[in-house]
Design a protein around this motif. Structure first.
Motif, PDB file in Angstrom:
ATOM      1  N   VAL A 106       0.853  -1.186   0.000  1.00  0.00           N
ATOM      2  CA  VAL A 106       0.000   0.000   0.000  1.00  0.00           C
ATOM      3  C   VAL A 106       0.886   1.232   0.000  1.00  0.00           C
ATOM      4  O   VAL A 106       2.015   1.193   0.514  1.00  0.00           O
ATOM      5  N   GLN A 107       0.385   2.309  -0.564  1.00  0.00           N
ATOM      6  CA  GLN A 107       1.143   3.558  -0.558  1.00  0.00           C
ATOM      7  C   GLN A 107       1.014   4.251   0.794  1.00  0.00           C
ATOM      8  O   GLN A 107       0.023   4.056   1.515  1.00  0.00           O
ATOM      9  N   ALA A 108       1.984   5.058   1.112  1.00  0.00           N
ATOM     10  CA  ALA A 108       1.932   5.844   2.338  1.00  0.00           C
ATOM     11  C   ALA A 108       0.647   6.659   2.381  1.00  0.00           C
ATOM     12  O   ALA A 108       0.229   7.228   1.367  1.00  0.00           O
ATOM     13  N   GLY A 109       0.024   6.669   3.552  1.00  0.00           N
ATOM     14  CA  GLY A 109      -1.242   7.338   3.714  1.00  0.00           C
ATOM     15  C   GLY A 109      -2.441   6.442   3.486  1.00  0.00           C
ATOM     16  O   GLY A 109      -3.580   6.836   3.788  1.00  0.00           O
ATOM     17  N   GLY A 110      -2.203   5.276   2.959  1.00  0.00           N
ATOM     18  CA  GLY A 110      -3.280   4.338   2.665  1.00  0.00           C
ATOM     19  C   GLY A 110      -3.698   3.521   3.875  1.00  0.00           C
ATOM     20  O   GLY A 110      -3.230   3.737   4.997  1.00  0.00           O
ATOM     21  N   SER A 111      -4.587   2.554   3.625  1.00  0.00           N
ATOM     22  CA  SER A 111      -5.163   1.739   4.695  1.00  0.00           C
ATOM     23  C   SER A 111      -5.084   0.262   4.338  1.00  0.00           C
ATOM     24  O   SER A 111      -5.070  -0.110   3.161  1.00  0.00           O
ATOM     25  N   LEU A 112      -5.035  -0.547   5.364  1.00  0.00           N
ATOM     26  CA  LEU A 112      -5.111  -2.000   5.229  1.00  0.00           C
ATOM     27  C   LEU A 112      -5.849  -2.558   6.434  1.00  0.00           C
ATOM     28  O   LEU A 112      -5.825  -1.960   7.518  1.00  0.00           O
ATOM     29  N   GLY A 131       0.768 -16.757  15.131  1.00  0.00           N
ATOM     30  CA  GLY A 131       0.468 -17.163  13.776  1.00  0.00           C
ATOM     31  C   GLY A 131       1.721 -17.123  12.930  1.00  0.00           C
ATOM     32  O   GLY A 131       2.812 -16.799  13.417  1.00  0.00           O
ATOM     33  N   GLN A 132       1.574 -17.456  11.645  1.00  0.00           N
ATOM     34  CA  GLN A 132       2.710 -17.474  10.734  1.00  0.00           C
ATOM     35  C   GLN A 132       3.082 -16.086  10.231  1.00  0.00           C
ATOM     36  O   GLN A 132       4.191 -15.883   9.734  1.00  0.00           O
ATOM     37  N   GLY A 133       2.168 -15.174  10.315  1.00  0.00           N
ATOM     38  CA  GLY A 133       2.463 -13.800   9.936  1.00  0.00           C
ATOM     39  C   GLY A 133       2.009 -13.446   8.535  1.00  0.00           C
ATOM     40  O   GLY A 133       1.763 -14.314   7.686  1.00  0.00           O
ATOM     41  N   THR A 134       1.902 -12.143   8.297  1.00  0.00           N
ATOM     42  CA  THR A 134       1.550 -11.624   6.981  1.00  0.00           C
ATOM     43  C   THR A 134       2.342 -10.338   6.740  1.00  0.00           C
ATOM     44  O   THR A 134       2.524  -9.541   7.653  1.00  0.00           O
ATOM     45  N   GLN A 135       2.805 -10.171   5.511  1.00  0.00           N
ATOM     46  CA  GLN A 135       3.665  -9.032   5.190  1.00  0.00           C
ATOM     47  C   GLN A 135       2.841  -7.795   4.872  1.00  0.00           C
ATOM     48  O   GLN A 135       1.887  -7.850   4.098  1.00  0.00           O
ATOM     49  N   VAL A 136       3.237  -6.685   5.462  1.00  0.00           N
ATOM     50  CA  VAL A 136       2.680  -5.375   5.131  1.00  0.00           C
ATOM     51  C   VAL A 136       3.824  -4.500   4.637  1.00  0.00           C
ATOM     52  O   VAL A 136       4.831  -4.339   5.331  1.00  0.00           O
ATOM     53  N   THR A 137       3.666  -3.976   3.441  1.00  0.00           N
ATOM     54  CA  THR A 137       4.684  -3.107   2.868  1.00  0.00           C
ATOM     55  C   THR A 137       4.054  -1.763   2.510  1.00  0.00           C
ATOM     56  O   THR A 137       3.064  -1.731   1.774  1.00  0.00           O
ATOM     57  N   VAL A 138       4.632  -0.699   3.035  1.00  0.00           N
ATOM     58  CA  VAL A 138       4.127   0.648   2.779  1.00  0.00           C
ATOM     59  C   VAL A 138       5.177   1.403   1.965  1.00  0.00           C
ATOM     60  O   VAL A 138       6.290   1.633   2.438  1.00  0.00           O
ATOM     61  N   SER A 139       4.805   1.770   0.759  1.00  0.00           N
ATOM     62  CA  SER A 139       5.750   2.481  -0.106  1.00  0.00           C
ATOM     63  C   SER A 139       5.616   3.989   0.071  1.00  0.00           C
ATOM     64  O   SER A 139       4.536   4.503   0.345  1.00  0.00           O
ATOM     65  N   SER A 140       6.722   4.664  -0.091  1.00  0.00           N
ATOM     66  CA  SER A 140       6.722   6.123   0.091  1.00  0.00           C
ATOM     67  C   SER A 140       6.414   6.846  -1.199  1.00  0.00           C
ATOM     68  O   SER A 140       6.372   6.272  -2.261  1.00  0.00           O
TER      69      SER A 140
END
Length: 122
Positions: free
Chosen positions: A12-18, A113-122
């Motif tokens: 997700v881009q910076a400022g976005g939501s998940l 849990g096994q986890g989930t990746q969250v990536t925030v791009s600038s």
């Protein structure tokens, strides 16, 4: 025992939501305090948020307070983490956690849990 499976991570881009979700199975999810931790590359795992068995009490790390909201649905055995105003520094692997003790959920919860990746791009 309880098994935890996360979903909802992504880019997700910076400022976005998940919205992250965690499904609990095995022993009834409502028996447990639930929460989220995260681990960024090269950093230690850190506590993010926790919610009590009834959902009446929540606790948040200072770094995300006001931007993240934890909630749970005991009928569905799920816990969610709504994240808004995301920043690049929120980029991490996010883990769902559970423990019978509120006192332990922020430090060393038993179940992960096994986890989930969250990536925030600038």
């Amino acid at each position: 025992q309880v098994q935890l499976v996360e979903s909802g991570g992504g880019l997700v881009q910076a400022g976005g939501s998940l919205r992250l979700s965690c499904a609990a199975s095995g022993r009834t999810g409502s028996d447990y305090t639930m929460g989220w931790f995260r681990q960024a590359p090269g950093k230690e795992r850190e506590f993010v948020a926790a919610i009590s068995q009834s959902g009446g009490n929540t606790y948040y790390a200072e770094s995300i307070k006001g931007r993240f909201t934890i909630s749970r649905d005991n009928a569905k055995n799920t816990v969610n983490l709504q994240m808004i105003s995301l920043k690049p520094e929120d980029t991490a692997f996010y883990y769902c956690v559970a423990d019978v003790l509120w006192a332990r959920i922020r430090s060393l919860p038993v179940y992960w849990g096994q986890g989930t990746q969250v990536t925030v791009s600038s």
